[in-house]
Design a protein around this motif. Structure first.
Motif, PDB file in Angstrom:
ATOM      1  N   LEU A 117       0.685  -1.278  -0.038  1.00 47.91           N
ATOM      2  CA  LEU A 117      -0.080  -0.024   0.092  1.00 47.91           C
ATOM      3  C   LEU A 117       0.845   1.058  -0.067  1.00 47.91           C
ATOM      4  CD1 LEU A 117      -2.735  -1.220   2.387  1.00 47.91           C
ATOM      5  CD2 LEU A 117      -2.722  -0.860  -0.022  1.00 47.91           C
ATOM      6  N   PRO A 118       0.329   2.378  -0.457  1.00 52.16           N
ATOM      7  CA  PRO A 118       1.039   3.601  -0.554  1.00 52.16           C
ATOM      8  C   PRO A 118       1.070   4.452   0.509  1.00 52.16           C
ATOM      9  CG  PRO A 118      -1.088   3.761  -1.572  1.00 52.16           C
ATOM     10  CD  PRO A 118      -0.857   2.458  -1.216  1.00 52.16           C
ATOM     11  N   ILE A 122      -0.053  13.454   2.651  1.00 51.92           N
ATOM     12  CA  ILE A 122      -0.477  14.507   3.312  1.00 51.92           C
ATOM     13  C   ILE A 122      -0.496  14.629   4.827  1.00 51.92           C
ATOM     14  CG2 ILE A 122      -1.915  16.737   3.493  1.00 51.92           C
ATOM     15  CD1 ILE A 122      -2.283  16.060   0.458  1.00 51.92           C
ATOM     16  N   PHE A 209      12.728  10.888  -5.319  1.00 53.25           N
ATOM     17  CA  PHE A 209      12.325  12.171  -5.650  1.00 53.25           C
ATOM     18  C   PHE A 209      10.772  12.437  -5.055  1.00 53.25           C
ATOM     19  CE2 PHE A 209       9.859  14.810  -8.570  1.00 53.25           C
ATOM     20  CZ  PHE A 209      10.441  16.107  -8.546  1.00 53.25           C
ATOM     21  N   TYR A 214       8.084  16.548  -0.983  1.00 54.84           N
ATOM     22  CA  TYR A 214       7.332  17.143   0.039  1.00 54.84           C
ATOM     23  C   TYR A 214       8.174  17.779   1.077  1.00 54.84           C
ATOM     24  CZ  TYR A 214       3.093  15.085  -2.080  1.00 54.84           C
ATOM     25  OH  TYR A 214       2.044  14.750  -2.787  1.00 54.84           O
TER      26      TYR A 214
ATOM     27  N   LEU B 219       4.168  -6.407  -9.486  1.00 51.83           N
ATOM     28  CA  LEU B 219       4.873  -5.391  -9.330  1.00 51.83           C
ATOM     29  C   LEU B 219       4.535  -4.050 -10.289  1.00 51.83           C
ATOM     30  CD1 LEU B 219       8.237  -7.124  -8.551  1.00 51.83           C
ATOM     31  CD2 LEU B 219       6.827  -6.035  -6.811  1.00 51.83           C
ATOM     32  N   ILE B 222       1.161  -2.191  -9.388  1.00 50.16           N
ATOM     33  CA  ILE B 222       1.368  -1.316  -8.258  1.00 50.16           C
ATOM     34  C   ILE B 222       2.051  -0.102  -8.631  1.00 50.16           C
ATOM     35  CG2 ILE B 222       2.343  -1.107  -5.810  1.00 50.16           C
ATOM     36  CD1 ILE B 222       1.863  -3.986  -5.372  1.00 50.16           C
ATOM     37  N   LYS B 226       0.911   4.099  -8.925  1.00 46.38           N
ATOM     38  CA  LYS B 226       1.413   4.800  -7.711  1.00 46.38           C
ATOM     39  C   LYS B 226       2.193   6.034  -8.846  1.00 46.38           C
ATOM     40  CE  LYS B 226       2.610   2.141  -3.842  1.00 46.38           C
ATOM     41  NZ  LYS B 226       3.829   1.503  -3.290  1.00 46.38           N
ATOM     42  N   PHE B 228       4.169   8.780 -10.220  1.00 45.81           N
ATOM     43  CA  PHE B 228       4.321  10.403  -9.588  1.00 45.81           C
ATOM     44  C   PHE B 228       5.482  10.899 -10.434  1.00 45.81           C
ATOM     45  CE2 PHE B 228       6.111  13.712  -6.936  1.00 45.81           C
ATOM     46  CZ  PHE B 228       4.806  14.648  -7.228  1.00 45.81           C
ATOM     47  N   ASP B 229       6.801  10.498 -10.292  1.00 45.11           N
ATOM     48  CA  ASP B 229       7.999  11.265 -10.635  1.00 45.11           C
ATOM     49  C   ASP B 229       7.978  11.511 -12.104  1.00 45.11           C
ATOM     50  OD1 ASP B 229       8.461  10.234  -7.972  1.00 45.11           O
ATOM     51  OD2 ASP B 229      10.321   9.512  -8.513  1.00 45.11           O
ATOM     52  N   TYR B 232       5.354  14.179 -13.110  1.00 40.35           N
ATOM     53  CA  TYR B 232       5.591  15.366 -12.618  1.00 40.35           C
ATOM     54  C   TYR B 232       6.681  16.079 -13.151  1.00 40.35           C
ATOM     55  CZ  TYR B 232       5.946  19.014  -9.373  1.00 40.35           C
ATOM     56  OH  TYR B 232       5.959  20.239  -8.615  1.00 40.35           O
ATOM     57  N   SER B 247      -1.417  10.568  -8.095  1.00 45.45           N
ATOM     58  CA  SER B 247      -0.463  10.969  -7.280  1.00 45.45           C
ATOM     59  C   SER B 247      -0.104  12.578  -7.489  1.00 45.45           C
ATOM     60  CB  SER B 247       0.651  10.352  -7.280  1.00 45.45           C
ATOM     61  OG  SER B 247       0.554   8.880  -6.928  1.00 45.45           O
ATOM     62  N   VAL B 250      -2.759  14.449  -5.950  1.00 39.16           N
ATOM     63  CA  VAL B 250      -2.596  14.467  -4.284  1.00 39.16           C
ATOM     64  C   VAL B 250      -1.257  15.738  -4.244  1.00 39.16           C
ATOM     65  CG1 VAL B 250      -1.445  13.257  -2.466  1.00 39.16           C
ATOM     66  CG2 VAL B 250      -2.972  12.181  -4.062  1.00 39.16           C
ATOM     67  N   TYR B 251      -0.335  15.631  -4.880  1.00 37.42           N
ATOM     68  CA  TYR B 251       0.561  16.800  -4.715  1.00 37.42           C
ATOM     69  C   TYR B 251      -0.014  18.261  -5.046  1.00 37.42           C
ATOM     70  CZ  TYR B 251       5.055  19.709  -4.678  1.00 37.42           C
ATOM     71  OH  TYR B 251       6.077  20.469  -4.362  1.00 37.42           O
ATOM     72  N   ASN B 266      -5.756  10.572  -2.118  1.00 37.38           N
ATOM     73  CA  ASN B 266      -4.770   9.618  -1.711  1.00 37.38           C
ATOM     74  C   ASN B 266      -5.458   8.260  -1.250  1.00 37.38           C
ATOM     75  OD1 ASN B 266      -1.407  10.236   0.063  1.00 37.38           O
ATOM     76  ND2 ASN B 266      -2.172   8.245  -1.118  1.00 37.38           N
ATOM     77  N   LEU B 267      -6.426   8.479  -0.497  1.00 32.86           N
ATOM     78  CA  LEU B 267      -7.222   7.326  -0.093  1.00 32.86           C
ATOM     79  C   LEU B 267      -7.716   6.378  -1.086  1.00 32.86           C
ATOM     80  CD1 LEU B 267      -9.146   7.711   3.249  1.00 32.86           C
ATOM     81  CD2 LEU B 267      -7.041   6.482   2.734  1.00 32.86           C
ATOM     82  N   LEU B 269      -6.432   6.220  -3.879  1.00 33.36           N
ATOM     83  CA  LEU B 269      -5.270   5.233  -4.728  1.00 33.36           C
ATOM     84  C   LEU B 269      -5.041   4.134  -3.811  1.00 33.36           C
ATOM     85  CD1 LEU B 269      -3.082   5.224  -6.590  1.00 33.36           C
ATOM     86  CD2 LEU B 269      -1.659   6.341  -4.956  1.00 33.36           C
ATOM     87  N   PHE B 270      -4.963   4.353  -2.497  1.00 38.54           N
ATOM     88  CA  PHE B 270      -4.889   3.179  -1.430  1.00 38.54           C
ATOM     89  C   PHE B 270      -5.956   2.099  -1.464  1.00 38.54           C
ATOM     90  CE2 PHE B 270      -5.211   1.486   2.676  1.00 38.54           C
ATOM     91  CZ  PHE B 270      -4.079   1.801   3.461  1.00 38.54           C
ATOM     92  N   ILE B 273      -5.440   0.524  -5.101  1.00 32.64           N
ATOM     93  CA  ILE B 273      -4.311  -0.597  -5.322  1.00 32.64           C
ATOM     94  C   ILE B 273      -4.404  -1.931  -4.473  1.00 32.64           C
ATOM     95  CG2 ILE B 273      -1.951  -1.133  -4.336  1.00 32.64           C
ATOM     96  CD1 ILE B 273      -1.383   1.730  -4.952  1.00 32.64           C
ATOM     97  N   LEU B 274      -5.389  -1.737  -3.367  1.00 33.76           N
ATOM     98  CA  LEU B 274      -5.841  -2.806  -2.752  1.00 33.76           C
ATOM     99  C   LEU B 274      -6.747  -3.880  -3.416  1.00 33.76           C
ATOM    100  CD1 LEU B 274      -5.236  -3.916   0.258  1.00 33.76           C
ATOM    101  CD2 LEU B 274      -7.614  -3.069   0.725  1.00 33.76           C
TER     102      LEU B 274
END
Lengths: 275, 294
Positions: A117-118, A122, A209, A214, B219, B222, B226, B228-229, B232, B247, B250-251, B266-267, B269-270, B273-274
């Motif tokens: 899980l991530p 925040i 990153f 953050y 893998l 997941i 997620k 992001f990098d 972004y 993600s 979220v940022y 974020n939740l 996403l949580f 993924i689950l």
């Protein structure tokens, strides 16, 4: 028949060379253009520079892109986190793998969830902020350790499967117990798996990153990945500088890769394969 | 024995690491389930607001697009990383010249940081002078040149390409490790029975690699969800939100001070993924049972 085989082989070998060439092109483009002047690099061609601007570009980037500071920041955060991870995960995993009671069994499920899980970033950031763990190295170090803890412990657990309990019992007969037993008898046996843990965690902390942005955005705390990103924001079309910066920040991992390739490949892949 | 267990494997060896995990990862992450349902400015909680944060998220014009982009990136990268990784591993496993070179070159991007890869690919996809458009023009396919990162229909595919370049080598090495456990005489026996290369791949290689493929799929799913990098650093979610993923939302919410909304995203996403992991796992174990019956 044999001849056909041979030409087949040559065909495959050519294909391999072609793939290598294509995959390597981006890296080559970055390096070669980091040696050119602004106009030459703006062209982003693959030709060698007409005028070599190596010293110029790299000196400018070194001065203006916050490089020494970022090297220091990244090193401190990475090294302390890696040390923490090795000590905390090896000890934890030892107990988790050796014991088999209801608490430990529940714990294994929790850690599995932690692996998948991530982070909820925040609330995590605000929580760290409240207890004064933002604006310094310690918050990030703790967060790196906490977030890789489940996976690295799991990697250690797999290794403990292969160390017989007889060793523990023999050491216990000799009067060793608890921490003494672990650090004097067990820990010296862990060098191969320590290497794996160090490689996996070093790579992910050094290259991070997503968490750094953050926590470490202020100029004083910026890590290598952040400096190059912010530098790019200011020098968007000065590709010679941006490329030189990319080379500068990637140099340590590339050097490590050249020297320790076998171990790095094995280390990074073994963690995934075991699961 | 039990006394020995207590002495040899005391809980105080377990606790330091476990406490750090619980205090700094598990607790704040799980507290998101509370903060997603309150009005919250980071300092003070101003009352319980039920599903408001989620409603605000869903009311965004780009809510559907954000999820579509996340899924698209996940699907495209998973497919190509597995397919290319598999083919490259087969190629690297043949006894040929240069197969060592192939491994070294393909694994190089794996060790680079996502920021570096993201910036390099922004250069490659640059519309005027970028490497890709230059090469296309050079081989006479000038008509194919594109604004890879500013065309809203292409941008997710361009970002996916960067991810595939970075991680195909990792998948290749995982598959290669799997391939090397297959006994050579299986292939020889099959060849004597007249099985061609395709049949050998289909009936020996693929079944033997099944567990590795499954791990790899989970893998990459997941890591895809997620992402992001890369997004972004390559586009920042642009052009005008066309490449926004969960993600980055979220940022974005974080930097604008919309903490409740960001936590809600974020939740999601949580939970996503689950669900995906459980679903994939179920699918895999069900398939396994069926094949073992056959």
């Amino acid at each position: 028949m044999l001849k056909k085989r041979k030409s087949n082989r040559a065909g495959w070998e050519l294909l391999i060379l072609a793939i290598c060439f294509v995959v390597f092109l981006p890296t080559f483009m970055v390096v070669v253009n980091s040696f050119k002047d602004a106009a030459g690099a703006a062209d982003m061609s693959l030709s060698l520079p007409g005028v070599w601007h190596i010293a110029d570009n790299y000196a400018t980037v070194y001065r203006e892109a916050n490089i020494p500071r970022a090297y220091w920041n990244t090193s401190v955060v990475t090294v302390l986190s890696v040390i923490g991870i090795v000590l905390l995960c090896s000890t934890s995993a030892y107990v988790i793998q050796r014991r088999d009671d209801p608490i430990i069994r529940t714990l294994r499920y929790i850690l599995l969830a932690g692996m998948i899980l991530p982070l909820t970033i925040i609330p995590t950031f605000i929580f760290f902020h409240k207890i004064h763990l933002t604006g310094n190295y310690w918050g990030v170090i703790l967060l790196y350790i906490a977030s890789s803890y489940p996976f690295i412990s799991y990697v250690y657990s797999g290794f403990f499967d292969g160390i017989s309990k007889d060793i523990d019992e023999a050491a216990a007969m000799d009067g060793a117990k608890g921490a003494g037993l672990f650090f004097r008898v067990i820990f010296p046996l862990l060098m191969p798996i320590n290497a794996t843990a160090i490689i996996i965690s070093f790579m992910s902390f050094w290259n991070d990153f997503g968490i750094a942005i953050y926590f470490l955005s202020s100029p004083k705390l910026q890590t290598l990945g952040l400096t190059v990103y912010f530098f790019f924001g200011i020098h968007t079309s000065d590709w010679n500088y941006v490329f030189a910066d990319l080379v500068l920040i990637s140099l340590p991992v590339i050097a490590l890769y050249v020297v320790l390739q076998r171990y790095i490949v094995a280390g990074l892949t073994s963690g995934a394969v075991k699961s | 024995m039990s006394k020995l267990t207590r002495q040899n494997y005391p809980y105080y060896l377990l606790l330091p690491g476990l406490l750090i995990f619980f205090c700094f990862f598990a607790y704040p992450s799980v507290s998101g389930f509370y903060y997603a349902f309150v009005n919250w400015d980071g300092i003070q909680v101003r009352g319980f607001t039920g599903w408001d944060n989620f409603r605000n998220l869903i009311d965004r014009d780009d809510f559907g697009l954000v999820f579509y982009n996340t899924f698209l990136f996940t699907a495209v990268t998973t497919f190509f990383k597995i397919a290319l990784g598999l083919l490259l591993a087969v190629l690297a496993n043949m006894t040929l010249r240069f197969s060592k070179l192939l491994r070294s070159v393909l694994f190089l991007p794996v060790i680079l940081s996502y920021v570096a890869v993201g910036l390099v690919f922004s250069a490659i996809f640059e519309p005027d002078r970028g490497l890709l458009n230059q090469l296309l023009t050079w081989v006479g396919m000038g008509g194919w040149t594109q604004s890879w990162l500013t065309n809203e229909h292409l941008v997710m595919f361009s970002i996916s390409a960067a991810e595939i370049w970075k991680t195909a080598g990792f998948c290749m090495m995982l598959f290669l490790a799997g391939l090397q456990t297959i006994p050579k005489d299986w292939y020889e026996a099959a060849q004597m029975d007249g099985a061609g290369a395709g049949a050998r791949f289909r009936y020996i290689t693929l079944p033997a690699l099944r567990p590795v493929i499954q791990i790899n799929v989970i893998l990459t799913l997941i890591s895809g969800l997620k992402v992001f990098d890369l997004v972004y650093t390559m586009t920042g979610g642009g052009p005008s939100g066309a490449s926004e993923v969960i993600s980055t939302v979220v940022y974005d919410s974080f930097s604008k001070g919309y903490y409740g909304e960001g936590t809600a995203a974020n939740l999601l996403l949580f939970v996503l993924i689950l669900v995906v992991v459980i679903f994939t796992h179920k699918l895999i174990t069900k398939n396994d049972k069926e094949t073992s019956h056959a």
